[in-house]
Motif scaffolding. Structure first.
Motif, PDB file in Angstrom:
ATOM      1  N   ASP A   3       0.814  -1.215   0.000  1.00 35.88           N
ATOM      2  CA  ASP A   3       0.000   0.000   0.000  1.00 35.88           C
ATOM      3  C   ASP A   3       0.845   1.261   0.000  1.00 35.88           C
ATOM      4  OD1 ASP A   3      -2.327  -1.479   0.051  1.00 35.88           O
ATOM      5  OD2 ASP A   3      -2.392  -1.548   2.237  1.00 35.88           O
ATOM      6  N   ILE A   4       1.995   1.226   0.720  1.00 43.33           N
ATOM      7  CA  ILE A   4       2.818   2.420   0.939  1.00 43.33           C
ATOM      8  C   ILE A   4       4.271   2.107   0.626  1.00 43.33           C
ATOM      9  CG2 ILE A   4       3.683   4.050   2.681  1.00 43.33           C
ATOM     10  CD1 ILE A   4       0.825   4.589   1.971  1.00 43.33           C
ATOM     11  N   LYS A   5       4.943   3.083  -0.014  1.00 42.49           N
ATOM     12  CA  LYS A   5       6.380   2.928  -0.288  1.00 42.49           C
ATOM     13  C   LYS A   5       7.130   4.028   0.455  1.00 42.49           C
ATOM     14  CE  LYS A   5       7.770   1.565  -4.331  1.00 42.49           C
ATOM     15  NZ  LYS A   5       8.183   1.482  -5.760  1.00 42.49           N
ATOM     16  N   ILE A   6       8.078   3.605   1.336  1.00 41.42           N
ATOM     17  CA  ILE A   6       8.855   4.544   2.156  1.00 41.42           C
ATOM     18  C   ILE A   6      10.297   4.540   1.676  1.00 41.42           C
ATOM     19  CG2 ILE A   6       9.712   5.050   4.480  1.00 41.42           C
ATOM     20  CD1 ILE A   6       7.186   3.794   5.605  1.00 41.42           C
ATOM     21  N   GLU A  25       9.467  -5.076  10.739  1.00 36.60           N
ATOM     22  CA  GLU A  25       8.992  -5.823  11.890  1.00 36.60           C
ATOM     23  C   GLU A  25       7.612  -5.360  12.350  1.00 36.60           C
ATOM     24  OE1 GLU A  25       9.177  -8.692  14.960  1.00 36.60           O
ATOM     25  OE2 GLU A  25      10.450  -8.414  13.183  1.00 36.60           O
ATOM     26  N   TYR A  26       7.374  -4.054  12.326  1.00 36.58           N
ATOM     27  CA  TYR A  26       6.169  -3.514  12.953  1.00 36.58           C
ATOM     28  C   TYR A  26       5.105  -2.978  11.979  1.00 36.58           C
ATOM     29  CZ  TYR A  26       8.813  -3.737  17.309  1.00 36.58           C
ATOM     30  OH  TYR A  26       9.540  -4.173  18.403  1.00 36.58           O
ATOM     31  N   LEU A  27       5.465  -2.803  10.739  1.00 34.94           N
ATOM     32  CA  LEU A  27       4.499  -2.231   9.787  1.00 34.94           C
ATOM     33  C   LEU A  27       4.175  -3.228   8.687  1.00 34.94           C
ATOM     34  CD1 LEU A  27       5.989   1.362   9.390  1.00 34.94           C
ATOM     35  CD2 LEU A  27       4.072   0.673  10.819  1.00 34.94           C
ATOM     36  N   GLU A  28       2.901  -3.327   8.373  1.00 33.63           N
ATOM     37  CA  GLU A  28       2.453  -4.216   7.308  1.00 33.63           C
ATOM     38  C   GLU A  28       2.167  -3.427   6.028  1.00 33.63           C
ATOM     39  OE1 GLU A  28      -0.937  -6.311   8.715  1.00 33.63           O
ATOM     40  OE2 GLU A  28       0.194  -7.482  10.211  1.00 33.63           O
ATOM     41  N   ASN A  29       2.239  -4.133   4.905  1.00 29.43           N
ATOM     42  CA  ASN A  29       1.923  -3.542   3.598  1.00 29.43           C
ATOM     43  C   ASN A  29       2.748  -2.288   3.300  1.00 29.43           C
ATOM     44  OD1 ASN A  29      -0.038  -5.506   2.969  1.00 29.43           O
ATOM     45  ND2 ASN A  29      -1.543  -4.404   4.200  1.00 29.43           N
ATOM     46  N   VAL A  30       4.008  -2.321   3.752  1.00 27.20           N
ATOM     47  CA  VAL A  30       4.911  -1.205   3.500  1.00 27.20           C
ATOM     48  C   VAL A  30       6.140  -1.719   2.761  1.00 27.20           C
ATOM     49  CG1 VAL A  30       6.457   0.498   4.535  1.00 27.20           C
ATOM     50  CG2 VAL A  30       4.156   0.173   5.461  1.00 27.20           C
ATOM     51  N   TYR A  46      12.911  10.080  -8.879  1.00 27.22           N
ATOM     52  CA  TYR A  46      12.618  10.300 -10.295  1.00 27.22           C
ATOM     53  C   TYR A  46      12.073   9.042 -10.948  1.00 27.22           C
ATOM     54  CZ  TYR A  46      14.536  15.014 -10.762  1.00 27.22           C
ATOM     55  OH  TYR A  46      14.754  16.370 -10.665  1.00 27.22           O
ATOM     56  N   LYS A  47      12.465   7.864 -10.410  1.00 27.05           N
ATOM     57  CA  LYS A  47      12.089   6.591 -11.028  1.00 27.05           C
ATOM     58  C   LYS A  47      10.878   5.943 -10.365  1.00 27.05           C
ATOM     59  CE  LYS A  47      16.905   5.525 -12.310  1.00 27.05           C
ATOM     60  NZ  LYS A  47      18.018   4.565 -12.099  1.00 27.05           N
ATOM     61  N   GLU A  48      10.701   6.161  -9.077  1.00 31.03           N
ATOM     62  CA  GLU A  48       9.671   5.441  -8.341  1.00 31.03           C
ATOM     63  C   GLU A  48       8.699   6.398  -7.669  1.00 31.03           C
ATOM     64  OE1 GLU A  48      10.960   2.101  -5.980  1.00 31.03           O
ATOM     65  OE2 GLU A  48      12.997   2.205  -6.826  1.00 31.03           O
ATOM     66  N   GLU A  49       7.497   5.871  -7.393  1.00 31.01           N
ATOM     67  CA  GLU A  49       6.482   6.645  -6.682  1.00 31.01           C
ATOM     68  C   GLU A  49       6.674   6.434  -5.185  1.00 31.01           C
ATOM     69  OE1 GLU A  49       4.268   8.693  -7.935  1.00 31.01           O
ATOM     70  OE2 GLU A  49       4.844   8.327 -10.019  1.00 31.01           O
ATOM     71  N   ILE A  50       7.169   7.447  -4.507  1.00 30.12           N
ATOM     72  CA  ILE A  50       7.468   7.376  -3.069  1.00 30.12           C
ATOM     73  C   ILE A  50       6.358   8.078  -2.298  1.00 30.12           C
ATOM     74  CG2 ILE A  50       9.119   7.968  -1.251  1.00 30.12           C
ATOM     75  CD1 ILE A  50      10.130   5.863  -3.219  1.00 30.12           C
ATOM     76  N   ASP A  51       5.934   7.463  -1.176  1.00 29.20           N
ATOM     77  CA  ASP A  51       4.852   8.043  -0.363  1.00 29.20           C
ATOM     78  C   ASP A  51       5.372   8.823   0.838  1.00 29.20           C
ATOM     79  OD1 ASP A  51       2.528   6.947  -1.792  1.00 29.20           O
ATOM     80  OD2 ASP A  51       3.345   5.022  -1.177  1.00 29.20           O
ATOM     81  N   ILE A 117       7.299   4.242  15.355  1.00 25.41           N
ATOM     82  CA  ILE A 117       6.304   3.402  14.683  1.00 25.41           C
ATOM     83  C   ILE A 117       4.910   4.016  14.778  1.00 25.41           C
ATOM     84  CG2 ILE A 117       5.154   1.159  14.725  1.00 25.41           C
ATOM     85  CD1 ILE A 117       7.951   1.160  13.479  1.00 25.41           C
ATOM     86  N   ASN A 118       4.550   4.562  15.922  1.00 23.03           N
ATOM     87  CA  ASN A 118       3.223   5.180  16.088  1.00 23.03           C
ATOM     88  C   ASN A 118       3.036   6.356  15.126  1.00 23.03           C
ATOM     89  OD1 ASN A 118       2.431   3.372  18.046  1.00 23.03           O
ATOM     90  ND2 ASN A 118       3.068   4.667  19.757  1.00 23.03           N
ATOM     91  N   LYS A 119       4.087   7.168  15.016  1.00 25.73           N
ATOM     92  CA  LYS A 119       3.982   8.324  14.109  1.00 25.73           C
ATOM     93  C   LYS A 119       3.887   7.873  12.653  1.00 25.73           C
ATOM     94  CE  LYS A 119       5.870  12.127  16.769  1.00 25.73           C
ATOM     95  NZ  LYS A 119       6.693  13.339  16.720  1.00 25.73           N
ATOM     96  N   LEU A 120       4.703   6.870  12.302  1.00 29.07           N
ATOM     97  CA  LEU A 120       4.624   6.367  10.928  1.00 29.07           C
ATOM     98  C   LEU A 120       3.242   5.802  10.617  1.00 29.07           C
ATOM     99  CD1 LEU A 120       7.944   4.550   9.938  1.00 29.07           C
ATOM    100  CD2 LEU A 120       6.960   6.617   8.960  1.00 29.07           C
ATOM    101  N   ASN A 121       2.692   5.061  11.576  1.00 26.35           N
ATOM    102  CA  ASN A 121       1.345   4.509  11.393  1.00 26.35           C
ATOM    103  C   ASN A 121       0.321   5.612  11.146  1.00 26.35           C
ATOM    104  OD1 ASN A 121       1.198   1.666  11.372  1.00 26.35           O
ATOM    105  ND2 ASN A 121       1.688   1.583  13.546  1.00 26.35           N
ATOM    106  N   LEU A 122       0.454   6.697  11.911  1.00 22.94           N
ATOM    107  CA  LEU A 122      -0.461   7.826  11.764  1.00 22.94           C
ATOM    108  C   LEU A 122      -0.339   8.436  10.361  1.00 22.94           C
ATOM    109  CD1 LEU A 122      -2.479   9.862  12.963  1.00 22.94           C
ATOM    110  CD2 LEU A 122      -0.525  11.178  13.809  1.00 22.94           C
ATOM    111  N   TYR A 123       0.907   8.679   9.918  1.00 21.40           N
ATOM    112  CA  TYR A 123       1.116   9.282   8.604  1.00 21.40           C
ATOM    113  C   TYR A 123       0.674   8.343   7.482  1.00 21.40           C
ATOM    114  CZ  TYR A 123       3.905  12.696  11.193  1.00 21.40           C
ATOM    115  OH  TYR A 123       4.315  13.651  12.079  1.00 21.40           O
ATOM    116  N   ILE A 124       0.944   7.052   7.673  1.00 24.02           N
ATOM    117  CA  ILE A 124       0.529   6.066   6.665  1.00 24.02           C
ATOM    118  C   ILE A 124      -0.991   6.055   6.531  1.00 24.02           C
ATOM    119  CG2 ILE A 124       0.367   3.583   6.219  1.00 24.02           C
ATOM    120  CD1 ILE A 124       3.253   3.377   7.346  1.00 24.02           C
ATOM    121  N   GLU A 125      -1.686   6.107   7.659  1.00 28.02           N
ATOM    122  CA  GLU A 125      -3.153   6.116   7.624  1.00 28.02           C
ATOM    123  C   GLU A 125      -3.675   7.333   6.877  1.00 28.02           C
ATOM    124  OE1 GLU A 125      -6.950   6.066  10.724  1.00 28.02           O
ATOM    125  OE2 GLU A 125      -4.921   5.727  11.469  1.00 28.02           O
TER     126      GLU A 125
END
Length: 398
Positions: A3-6, A25-30, A46-51, A117-125
């Motif tokens: 779902d998300i590319k970091i 370890e802690y995030l799924e679909n990333v 330039y080559k990839e779609e980064i989120d 991890i909590n902050k990343l989860n929030l931003y991913i959502e």
């Protein structure tokens, strides 16, 4: 598919490994992409779609701030959220600068795992919700574009159908003209031949000559008006928006000389606010034919002569135009035939029976309306009258 590319950017391999472990370890679909420098990070974007970009501030070469500036200056990457990372002792020095460049967050090393991890989860959502919203908006935009294209296609088809119906009607009526004009043309030929013969024989009968000339002129005038009707019908007309009252007044003015010569009173009761999108010239032609038809009927009347024209919006939100005269009405056996081609109750020298037929085709086939005729009784200025009433019903837009 993830779902998300970091994209994680750090020049120290141990830090990259640590970020990789936490995210996997802690995030799924990333999906995680790693870069060891600012230059490498720019090439990846330039080559990839980064989120999301996790960007170390202190790096050799292109540091985190300069990398962020390049990213924010590029329309392709300017909206990617950036989270800065720096050593704790540099936090106060770099934090304000990072936010000014456009970062959404600023974290210090060493990373506190749960906070990170909590902050990343929030931003991913938030990013996922935005993607879903963009997808909905994109679908709505595509649906709207499709609807616009379909509407334009329908309008184009309507115009083509209008033109086809007009040309088909024209072809049919030209055939009718060829058939029906023989009688009036024969009358003209007979009168002209009679005058010529009298002159050759030396017969000087002025009354007969004047009578013949009068018949020729009247018949020629009738044929001329018919030519005008067909010429107007054959002209290609575009849909346009117009004021109904202006069109009705224009139609009355077109027959003003005949109305005046025959002492006919035109009484109007019009809704000046009605505007519609249709074929204004075709409507003028139809109304002129109706006024002319009423004029012909009123010529036989000894009463005060009236033509009433009303316009309004009915309960079905359609436009109605009512043309009524006090000429006594139409015979019962004729009322269902008046719109048929070349049906007429006039003398053959003064009509070929196409005026009301043209009007019927214009209203029904070209303007997508309806036209009906009936006899009516009514009172005006305490006097009772009887006459023909024509009702035209039109949509506001076609």
């Amino acid at each position: 598919m993830k779902d998300i590319k970091i994209l994680a950017v750090d020049d120290i391999e141990a830090n990259r490994v640590s970020l990789q472990y936490l995210i996997q370890e802690y995030l799924e679909n990333v999906e995680l992409v790693l870069a060891s420098s600012g230059e490498e990070a720019l090439k990846i974007t330039y080559k990839e779609e980064i989120d999301i970009i996790i960007l170390d501030v202190q790096m050799p070469g292109l540091d985190g701030f300069d990398t962020a500036k390049y990213l924010k200056s590029n329309p392709r990457t300017q909206n990617i959220p950036i989270i800065f990372l720096t050593a704790a002792f540099k936090k106060e020095e770099f934090q304000q600068k990072g936010f000014q460049i456009g970062a959404i967050d600023y974290l210090t090393k060493p990373i506190e795992n749960h906070q990170f991890i909590n902050k990343l989860n929030l931003y991913i959502e938030v990013i996922i919700k935005n993607k879903q919203l963009e997808a909905v908006n994109d679908n709505l935009y595509k649906a709207l574009q499709k609807e616009i294209e379909l509407k334009e296609q329908v309008q184009k088809q309507q115009l083509e159908l209008i033109e086809q119906s007009k040309m088909a009607a024209l072809g049919e009526m030209i055939g009718n003209i060829a058939h029906q004009w023989r009688q009036p043309l024969s009358l003209i030929t007979t009168c002209a031949s009679g005058v010529k013969l009298n002159l050759q024989l030396g017969i000087d009968d002025k009354n007969e000559i004047l009578s013949s000339m009068h018949k020729i002129m009247n018949t020629s005038q009738d044929l001329s008006e018919t030519i005008d009707n067909f010429r107007d019908l054959s002209c290609k007309e575009k849909l346009s928006k117009f004021n109904l009252t202006e069109i009705i007044n224009k139609s009355i003015k077109a027959k003003e000389h005949l109305i005046s010569e025959n002492n006919i009173n035109i009484i109007t009761n019009l809704d000046d606010t009605i505007e519609l999108t249709n074929l204004p010239n075709s409507l003028v032609q139809a109304l002129v034919n109706l006024i002319h038809n009423s004029k012909d009927a009123l010529e036989k009347s000894d009463l005060e002569k009236y033509i009433f024209i009303d316009s309004y919006t009915n309960k079905d939100n359609l436009i109605e135009i009512i043309v009524t005269d006090n000429a006594g009405g139409i015979k019962t056996e004729h009322i269902n035939k008046v719109f048929e081609p070349y049906f007429t109750t006039k003398h053959q020298a003064h009509g070929i029976g196409l005026g009301l037929n043209i009007t019927y085709k214009v209203i029904n086939d070209s303007m997508y309306g309806k036209i009906k005729i009936n006899n009516t009784k009514f009172t005006y200025q305490d006097n009772e009258y009887e006459g023909a009433q024509v009702k035209i019903t039109l949509p506001f837009k076609i």
